[in-house]
Design a protein around this motif. Sequence first.
Motif, PDB file in Angstrom:
ATOM      1  N   ASN A 117       0.935  -1.301   0.380  1.00 24.39           N
ATOM      2  CA  ASN A 117       0.125   0.310   0.097  1.00 24.39           C
ATOM      3  C   ASN A 117       0.745   1.253  -0.082  1.00 24.39           C
ATOM      4  N   ARG A 118       0.661   1.635  -0.795  1.00 26.46           N
ATOM      5  CA  ARG A 118       1.505   3.281  -0.730  1.00 26.46           C
ATOM      6  C   ARG A 118       1.591   4.935  -0.131  1.00 26.46           C
ATOM      7  N   ILE A 119      -0.162   4.753  -0.100  1.00 22.57           N
ATOM      8  CA  ILE A 119      -0.778   5.968   0.276  1.00 22.57           C
ATOM      9  C   ILE A 119       0.306   6.192   1.872  1.00 22.57           C
ATOM     10  N   PHE A 161      -0.297   2.076   5.325  1.00 24.44           N
ATOM     11  CA  PHE A 161       0.879   1.884   4.544  1.00 24.44           C
ATOM     12  C   PHE A 161       2.319   1.106   4.449  1.00 24.44           C
ATOM     13  N   GLY A 162       2.674   0.461   3.247  1.00 26.75           N
ATOM     14  CA  GLY A 162       3.727   0.032   3.054  1.00 26.75           C
ATOM     15  C   GLY A 162       2.978  -1.885   3.971  1.00 26.75           C
ATOM     16  N   ARG A 163       2.007  -1.795   3.983  1.00 27.30           N
ATOM     17  CA  ARG A 163       1.488  -3.463   4.193  1.00 27.30           C
ATOM     18  C   ARG A 163       1.783  -4.109   2.680  1.00 27.30           C
ATOM     19  N   ILE A 164       1.313  -5.338   3.288  1.00 28.27           N
ATOM     20  CA  ILE A 164       1.016  -5.833   1.918  1.00 28.27           C
ATOM     21  C   ILE A 164      -0.025  -6.757   2.160  1.00 28.27           C
ATOM     22  N   PHE A 165      -1.142  -6.633   1.137  1.00 32.68           N
ATOM     23  CA  PHE A 165      -2.324  -7.490   1.024  1.00 32.68           C
ATOM     24  C   PHE A 165      -2.363  -8.955   0.444  1.00 32.68           C
ATOM     25  N   SER A 166      -1.698  -8.909  -0.864  1.00 31.10           N
ATOM     26  CA  SER A 166      -2.534 -10.093  -1.160  1.00 31.10           C
ATOM     27  C   SER A 166      -1.176 -10.717  -2.480  1.00 31.10           C
ATOM     28  N   ALA A 167      -1.297 -11.861  -3.096  1.00 32.83           N
ATOM     29  CA  ALA A 167      -0.128 -12.406  -3.407  1.00 32.83           C
ATOM     30  C   ALA A 167      -0.584 -12.625  -4.866  1.00 32.83           C
ATOM     31  N   GLN A 168       0.724 -13.065  -5.629  1.00 30.17           N
ATOM     32  CA  GLN A 168       0.160 -13.813  -7.002  1.00 30.17           C
ATOM     33  C   GLN A 168      -0.341 -15.205  -6.675  1.00 30.17           C
ATOM     34  N   PRO A 169      -1.063 -15.537  -7.508  1.00 26.27           N
ATOM     35  CA  PRO A 169      -1.002 -16.773  -7.668  1.00 26.27           C
ATOM     36  C   PRO A 169      -0.686 -18.717  -7.363  1.00 26.27           C
TER      37      PRO A 169
END
Length: 93
Positions: free
Chosen positions: A65-67, A73-81
């Motif tokens: 997250n870039r907001i 901010f800075g957290r990742i919530f998903s991934a590629q399959p």
Amino acid sequence: MVQHDCVFVASVIHIWQFRSRYRAPGYANVDASLQKDVVLAGGARLELRWEIFNLFNRVNFDVPNRIFGTSNFGRIFSAQPARQMQFGVKMQF
């Protein structure tokens, strides 16, 4: 004379000050396929195909997250399959 045990230093760094300061995690992907051609009677040909995507099942995270200024901010919530496979048969006559 008064002696202070701590010193507060204020520094401000703007996000736009450095190019590409915040980056996404690395991306690595290996795909593979196996194919076998079988000749049948009458000149027909059978093609067997097995395809594997993300062979080593490596986790590839999406962009953080870039907001700026939000709690996420800075957290990742998903991934590629994850690893995916498909099998195909094609007959040519």
